[in-house]
Each structure stands twice: as structure tokens, then as C-alpha cells.
Design a protein around this motif. Structure first.
Motif, PDB file in Angstrom:
ATOM      1  N   UNK A 115       0.800  -1.228   0.000  1.00  0.00           N
ATOM      2  CA  UNK A 115       0.000   0.000   0.000  1.00  0.00           C
ATOM      3  C   UNK A 115       0.835   1.282   0.000  1.00  0.00           C
ATOM      4  N   UNK A 116       0.262   2.313  -0.635  1.00  0.00           N
ATOM      5  CA  UNK A 116       0.867   3.645  -0.633  1.00  0.00           C
ATOM      6  C   UNK A 116       0.202   4.562   0.388  1.00  0.00           C
ATOM      7  N   UNK A 151       4.752  -9.448   3.700  1.00  0.00           N
ATOM      8  CA  UNK A 151       5.589  -8.470   3.007  1.00  0.00           C
ATOM      9  C   UNK A 151       4.700  -7.259   2.767  1.00  0.00           C
ATOM     10  N   UNK A 152       5.041  -6.147   3.396  1.00  0.00           N
ATOM     11  CA  UNK A 152       4.187  -4.957   3.354  1.00  0.00           C
ATOM     12  C   UNK A 152       4.971  -3.746   2.860  1.00  0.00           C
ATOM     13  N   UNK A 164       9.453  -5.194   5.062  1.00  0.00           N
ATOM     14  CA  UNK A 164       8.901  -3.934   4.589  1.00  0.00           C
ATOM     15  C   UNK A 164       9.691  -3.486   3.360  1.00  0.00           C
ATOM     16  N   UNK A 165       8.957  -3.236   2.254  1.00  0.00           N
ATOM     17  CA  UNK A 165       9.587  -2.860   0.989  1.00  0.00           C
ATOM     18  C   UNK A 165       8.720  -1.803   0.300  1.00  0.00           C
ATOM     19  N   UNK A 200      10.715  -6.363  -3.825  1.00  0.00           N
ATOM     20  CA  UNK A 200       9.486  -6.871  -3.223  1.00  0.00           C
ATOM     21  C   UNK A 200       9.309  -8.354  -3.566  1.00  0.00           C
ATOM     22  N   UNK A 201       9.499  -8.681  -4.847  1.00  0.00           N
ATOM     23  CA  UNK A 201       9.352 -10.068  -5.292  1.00  0.00           C
ATOM     24  C   UNK A 201      10.368 -10.978  -4.607  1.00  0.00           C
ATOM     25  N   UNK A 202      11.592 -10.486  -4.435  1.00  0.00           N
ATOM     26  CA  UNK A 202      12.623 -11.294  -3.780  1.00  0.00           C
ATOM     27  C   UNK A 202      12.257 -11.616  -2.337  1.00  0.00           C
TER      28      UNK A 202
END
Length: 379
Positions: free
Chosen positions: A284-285, A304-305, A323-324, A332-334
Motif C-alpha cells: 500500500x501507498x 511483506x508490506x 517492509x519494501x 518486493x518479489x525477492x
């Protein structure tokens, strides 16, 4: 203590659809009743005026007054009369209302009025980098200025709100809460690698980044599947009536075969879906302090947020989750892939996350913080 919650939404069949604000009030109200206090839920924007009682809660449905150009002001004054009547009759000591669109700007009850910052329209427009309506910003600022006390669900939200409105209001951080006995850990279904997103499908929650992230995950692990749960929504930037329609072309064709969208499901079903998931993702942004994250944390899920603002008040990166920044698709994918491959880390993060929820975000803990704040204002 006699406590009122004035709100545009509440999760009850008689009061219509509800989002995060309603869920937050639902949890808070239940905890306060369990502690022996009387709670009233006053929901405006209803199809008629009504009163009923259920599960120890008093419900007041309030129908808006419709007069061209005066509807909002007249409805505010109607709500003010309802609040004052309850106060005079000894049924209300204090009332709390959310900051969204500044509904209480011209509501002046005889009892103390608390504004709880779940994120105003001005706040979310800033995070989404889009213009805010002058009317909304004016009403929200006036509501903050006139309130007897301010609560914010996160320090980030409180500080940014003061900055956006050029205010120097003191605020007390009291977070959202959940029933940690309702959301408990369940045995994982290890036969599938399910990445779960649950919440509204909307741009501000990073849903247009998620396809790009999942494409990268799928390229390295073709057993991974993405499950999306929540109501679809219009996209304010493009005018599209469906965020889901905007998302679909962003998936690679092969990856899309491993994507499922269930739409909105019953609240009771969410727990089962969380329980069966391997990793929960929240790119989320724009949030204030999302209840959905707490629900996943309470069920000991690897998360993963987003790493923006409020997130660091909920999750310590590398301890209760990762957190990414959502725009860093590869990173993020990693992180998602790392958790899919490491069951011990899934359990490590999940256990730490639940411990944090119980210590900091349980309903009873948060309700007691609210009662202390209310008592100071009343006295």
C-alpha cells in the motif's frame, strides 16, 4: 462511562456497507462493552431514523436531511440535537468521530467531542499525490480545530495531519485493535504456495503494482499462486469503473493463469483464507494503521508490506515481516520468494507478529488506553 461513536459506516446488516473505520469502531465498541461501559453507535447517512439494541450496543440510525445547498449543515445540526438530547438525559458522556471529510466541523455537542485520525481526505490525497477538494479540506481543518481532543491511530498520521493543516494540535496515539482470540493461528496448507492480498482493490493500496511483483515471483517459482480477496473499486485517476480490469493486462499471460480473484467475501471467511495462505502481501501507498495487517499478524502469517510511514509502527523489518517500497518490484518479489522458500522464517515472523499484536494491538489494551483519554477530557 457512556461513550458514543459518531460514524458514516458500521459493519451491521441494518447500517449498510463498511470499511476500515467501521471495523475499527466495531472492535473498540465490543471491548468497551466487555469492560462494563455503555456504548452507542450513531450512524448518519441512513435510509431512515431508527433505534435498536444488539449485543449490548445501542444503535442510532440517522437519516440525512436533504435540502439543496444546505443538506450537510442541516444534517450536522440534526446530529448535534441527537447528541445533546442523549447528553441531557444522562446517556452520553463523550463522543468520538472519525476525521474523514470533517463531518463534525459544525457539530458542537454539550459533551466533549474527540476526533480520531483514521486518515482524512486531505491526508490520503497527499499520500496519493492528487488534489483535495477545497470544501473537504476546509471542513476537516475546522473539525480538528473545534475538537476537544485528538486521537491518532499512528504517530505518522498525527504528525502528517498537523503538517498538512498547519496545526499544532496535541494528539495521543491510540492504535486500531483486533480481537486476537478471533484471529488465531491455523495450520498451514503446505500443498500450495498461496500469496494472499485481502482488502479493497484500489490504486492507493498498491494493487497496480501487485501484478508486476507477481510476474517476477512467478518467473522464479511457477508453483506460486496469487489470491485476491475484497471488493473492486473505481479508479479515480483513469475514471475506470474497475481496478480489477486495470490490473488484468498487467499480468504476464502465464502468471495470470495462477491468479484468482474472489471478490468480496463474508467477514467470517477471511479468517479461513488467511489461515490457508503462505504469505500475505500489502503493497500500500496510503494507510493510517490498517486492521487487515493486524489480522494477518494475529494469525501468525509471514507478511511483506509497504515500508511507508505508518508501517514501521506496526512491523519491524526483518522481525515481524518484511517492509519494501511497492515501486521496487524486484526487491518486493525477492522478499516474497524468500518467505515462500523458507518455512522456518515464516514461522519465526508469524510468531513475533502475533506476540506484537497481543502486546500492543489487542482490543482490551487499546480500549483501556481510550478510557484513560476519555476520562481526562470528561474531568
Amino acid at each position: 462511562m457512556n461513550i458514543g461513536f459518531l460514524t458514516p459506516e458500521y459493519p451491521h446488516p441494518k447500517t449498510g456497507k463498511s470499511g476500515g473505520i467501521g471495523t475499527s469502531i466495531f472492535n473498540q465498541a465490543k471491548a468497551l462493552v466487555d469492560l462494563g461501559h455503555e456504548v452507542r453507535i450513531l450512524v448518519y447517512g441512513q435510509d431512515g431514523d431508527d433505534y435498536f439494541m444488539e449485543d449490548g450496543l445501542h444503535f442510532h440510525k440517522i437519516k440525512n436531511i436533504k435540502v439543496k445547498g444546505l443538506s450537510l449543515f442541516l444534517t450536522q445540526k440534526k446530529v448535534e440535537r441527537v447528541l445533546n438530547a442523549l447528553y441531557v438525559s444522562g446517556k452520553l458522556d463523550i463522543v468520538e468521530a472519525p476525521d474523514w471529510t470533517g463531518f463534525t466541523a459544525f457539530v458542537r455537542p454539550k459533551c466533549p467531542l474527540v476526533i480520531k485520525e483514521h486518515g482524512s481526505d486531505t491526508y490520503f490525497c497527499h499520500l496519493e499525490q492528487r488534489p483535495v477538494k477545497f470544501k473537504n479540506k476546509f471542513l476537516e481543518k475546522r473539525a480538528f480545530t473545534k475538537a476537544d481532543g485528538i486521537i491518532s491511530v499512528s504517530a505518522f498520521t498525527g504528525k502528517l495531519t498537523n503538517s498538512l493543516f498547519k496545526l499544532k494540535r496535541d494528539f495521543t496515539v491510540i492504535p486500531n485493535s483486533i480481537d486476537s482470540t478471533l484471529f488465531e493461528a491455523k495450520t498451514n496448507d503446505t500443498s500450495t504456495l498461496t500469496i494472499l492480498y485481502f482488502g479493497t482493490l484500489i490504486r492507493k493500496k498498491g494493487l497496480l503494482e501487485l501484478p508486476k511483483i507477481f510476474n517476477l515471483v512467478y518467473k522464479k517459482n511457477t508453483k506460486a499462486r496469487l489470491l485476491l480477496v475484497g471488493r473492486d473499486s473505481t479508479d479515480i485517476k483513469t475514471g475506470s469503473s474497475s481496478t480489477w480490469e486495470l490490473m488484468q493486462p498487467l499480468f504476464d499471460e502465464s502468471a495470470f493463469n495462477n491468479v484468482s480473484y474472489l471478490g468480496a467475501v463474508a467477514y467470517s471467511e477471511i479468517q479461513e483464507l488467511i489461515g490457508k495462505s503462505t504469505v500475505c502481501v500489502f503493497p500500500s501507498f496510503a494507510e493510517a494503521l490498517p486492521v487487515s495487517w493486524l489480522e494477518a499478524m494475529a494469525m501468525e502469517k509471514a507478511i511483506v508490506a509497504s515500508n511507508i510511514g505508518w508501517a514501521k509502527e506496526m512491523i519491524e523489518d526483518g522481525k515481524e515481516g518484511f517492509l519494501v517500497n511497492p515501486i521496487h518490484h524486484e526487491q518486493y518479489a525477492e522478499r516474497v520468494l524468500e518467505l515462500l522458500d523458507d518455512t522456518s522464517k515464516q514461522k519465526q515472523f508469524g510468531k513475533a507478529a502475533r506476540e506484537k499484536v497481543i502486546a500492543k494491538f489487542s482490543m482490551e489494551t487499546v480500549a483501556k488506553q481510550s478510557l484513560e483519554f476519555y476520562s481526562q477530557l470528561i474531568h
